[in-house]
Design a protein around this motif. Sequence first.
Motif, PDB file in Angstrom:
ATOM      1  N   GLN A   1       0.822  -1.203   0.000  1.00  0.00           N
ATOM      2  CA  GLN A   1       0.000   0.000   0.000  1.00  0.00           C
ATOM      3  C   GLN A   1       0.862   1.262   0.000  1.00  0.00           C
ATOM      4  OE1 GLN A   1      -3.556   0.228  -0.218  1.00  0.00           O
ATOM      5  NE2 GLN A   1      -2.744   2.239  -0.805  1.00  0.00           N
ATOM      6  N   CYS A   2       1.922   1.240   0.804  1.00  0.00           N
ATOM      7  CA  CYS A   2       2.793   2.407   0.851  1.00  0.00           C
ATOM      8  C   CYS A   2       3.479   2.631  -0.495  1.00  0.00           C
ATOM      9  CB  CYS A   2       3.828   2.253   1.964  1.00  0.00           C
ATOM     10  SG  CYS A   2       3.152   2.428   3.635  1.00  0.00           S
ATOM     11  N   HIS A   3       3.891   1.553  -1.140  1.00  0.00           N
ATOM     12  CA  HIS A   3       4.526   1.716  -2.446  1.00  0.00           C
ATOM     13  C   HIS A   3       3.538   2.290  -3.458  1.00  0.00           C
ATOM     14  CE1 HIS A   3       6.374   0.752  -6.328  1.00  0.00           C
ATOM     15  NE2 HIS A   3       7.519   0.863  -5.675  1.00  0.00           N
ATOM     16  N   ASP A   4       2.312   1.777  -3.470  1.00  0.00           N
ATOM     17  CA  ASP A   4       1.300   2.324  -4.374  1.00  0.00           C
ATOM     18  C   ASP A   4       1.088   3.812  -4.103  1.00  0.00           C
ATOM     19  OD1 ASP A   4       0.977  -0.153  -5.512  1.00  0.00           O
ATOM     20  OD2 ASP A   4      -0.971  -0.569  -4.590  1.00  0.00           O
ATOM     21  N   ASP A   5       1.023   4.177  -2.820  1.00  0.00           N
ATOM     22  CA  ASP A   5       0.820   5.585  -2.460  1.00  0.00           C
ATOM     23  C   ASP A   5       2.011   6.439  -2.888  1.00  0.00           C
ATOM     24  OD1 ASP A   5      -1.593   4.868  -1.363  1.00  0.00           O
ATOM     25  OD2 ASP A   5      -0.963   5.083   0.722  1.00  0.00           O
ATOM     26  N   TYR A   6       3.212   5.879  -2.781  1.00  0.00           N
ATOM     27  CA  TYR A   6       4.403   6.654  -3.137  1.00  0.00           C
ATOM     28  C   TYR A   6       4.472   6.895  -4.646  1.00  0.00           C
ATOM     29  CZ  TYR A   6       9.122   8.467  -2.535  1.00  0.00           C
ATOM     30  OH  TYR A   6      10.226   9.291  -2.511  1.00  0.00           O
ATOM     31  N   VAL A   7       4.144   5.884  -5.412  1.00  0.00           N
ATOM     32  CA  VAL A   7       4.111   6.062  -6.865  1.00  0.00           C
ATOM     33  C   VAL A   7       3.104   7.139  -7.238  1.00  0.00           C
ATOM     34  CG1 VAL A   7       3.455   4.955  -9.040  1.00  0.00           C
ATOM     35  CG2 VAL A   7       4.954   3.753  -7.436  1.00  0.00           C
ATOM     36  N   GLN A   8       1.925   7.095  -6.622  1.00  0.00           N
ATOM     37  CA  GLN A   8       0.914   8.114  -6.906  1.00  0.00           C
ATOM     38  C   GLN A   8       1.397   9.499  -6.477  1.00  0.00           C
ATOM     39  OE1 GLN A   8      -1.805   7.704  -8.805  1.00  0.00           O
ATOM     40  NE2 GLN A   8      -0.885   5.672  -9.067  1.00  0.00           N
ATOM     41  N   ALA A   9       2.124   9.570  -5.374  1.00  0.00           N
ATOM     42  CA  ALA A   9       2.660  10.850  -4.919  1.00  0.00           C
ATOM     43  C   ALA A   9       3.660  11.404  -5.932  1.00  0.00           C
ATOM     44  CB  ALA A   9       3.331  10.690  -3.551  1.00  0.00           C
ATOM     45  N   MET A  10       4.479  10.534  -6.502  1.00  0.00           N
ATOM     46  CA  MET A  10       5.433  10.990  -7.504  1.00  0.00           C
ATOM     47  C   MET A  10       4.717  11.626  -8.696  1.00  0.00           C
ATOM     48  SD  MET A  10       8.555  10.397  -6.429  1.00  0.00           S
ATOM     49  CE  MET A  10       7.867  10.943  -4.864  1.00  0.00           C
ATOM     50  N   TYR A  11       3.639  10.994  -9.110  1.00  0.00           N
ATOM     51  CA  TYR A  11       2.882  11.551 -10.229  1.00  0.00           C
ATOM     52  C   TYR A  11       2.154  12.828  -9.829  1.00  0.00           C
ATOM     53  CZ  TYR A  11       3.866   7.364 -12.938  1.00  0.00           C
ATOM     54  OH  TYR A  11       4.515   6.367 -13.627  1.00  0.00           O
ATOM     55  N   ALA A  12       1.575  12.843  -8.636  1.00  0.00           N
ATOM     56  CA  ALA A  12       0.846  14.022  -8.181  1.00  0.00           C
ATOM     57  C   ALA A  12       1.772  15.224  -8.015  1.00  0.00           C
ATOM     58  CB  ALA A  12       0.135  13.725  -6.859  1.00  0.00           C
TER      59      ALA A  12
END
Length: 280
Positions: free
Chosen positions: A61-72
Amino acid sequence: MTDQTELARLIRADSAERGQPVSKLGYFCAPFRPTSGPLADKVIKVYRGLSDVAALERLHQCHDDYVQAMYASGVGLPETEFFLLDIEGSRIPVIVQEALPADSMMRPLMMSRPLDETLVMMAAAGEVIATFWHWAQGVETRIGFHPSIRNFAYVDGRAVFFDTFPPLIHYSRDEMGKMLLTYSDKRLMRWVGPFLQKKVTGIQDEWYSPPETLVGLVGSACRLRPDDAEAYLAWGRDFAERRMQPWLQEALDGMQEPPRLPGYWTGFRKILGLQGEPNV
């Protein structure tokens, strides 16, 4: 979407079929790129499995959130997926990422190109750093960034960041310190590390500090090309004044002379045989 059956087969296959590792660097794993097949355009990163199911699910979950943060944030990443694969009775974390051109890795380019070209690359990487941290000012959870030269490619005039492990989001400082040992690919680090947990935990601090990430980038350039250190320091000071205003004084304080790695970290690198190659 990545075929997980094919992915698991590749991971089980011998090295000749999987393809050669694309980096000797082994902080957490040795990435490889298949030589053929449906995943030949991907880099595959395989990490140590854990028996703690809850910890693995949180990692996912944290990895998914981090990838999304990079895009955001506007930083962006090559297309990146995270899987927990069942292999030989263990759940193994695996990252699959769109491969970047082998000749685009920023570290060898910084070492081989003329000074003026390397300053253009530094400016591109600096823009990524500034973009991320200005965006992160509005983020409530703990979030970090590790924009070292070895974690960038330089493609079509822009710096491309590609390192997502460990995912620097949500975890507390103590939790991240333990992760640095848990997922280390070096058995010696996992054996010695707990006796030096405080120092190991401190490795991450630069990644959570906006000015220190810029200072770290400049320090890496100075170590790669010591004869050009003054040019990189001058660039760093100018960039901080233009793009890192909220953290200006701390950044300037760190660039009065070529920044150095902490002694305990250079010691770890020597003991473990870690080289400053791209962590793709």
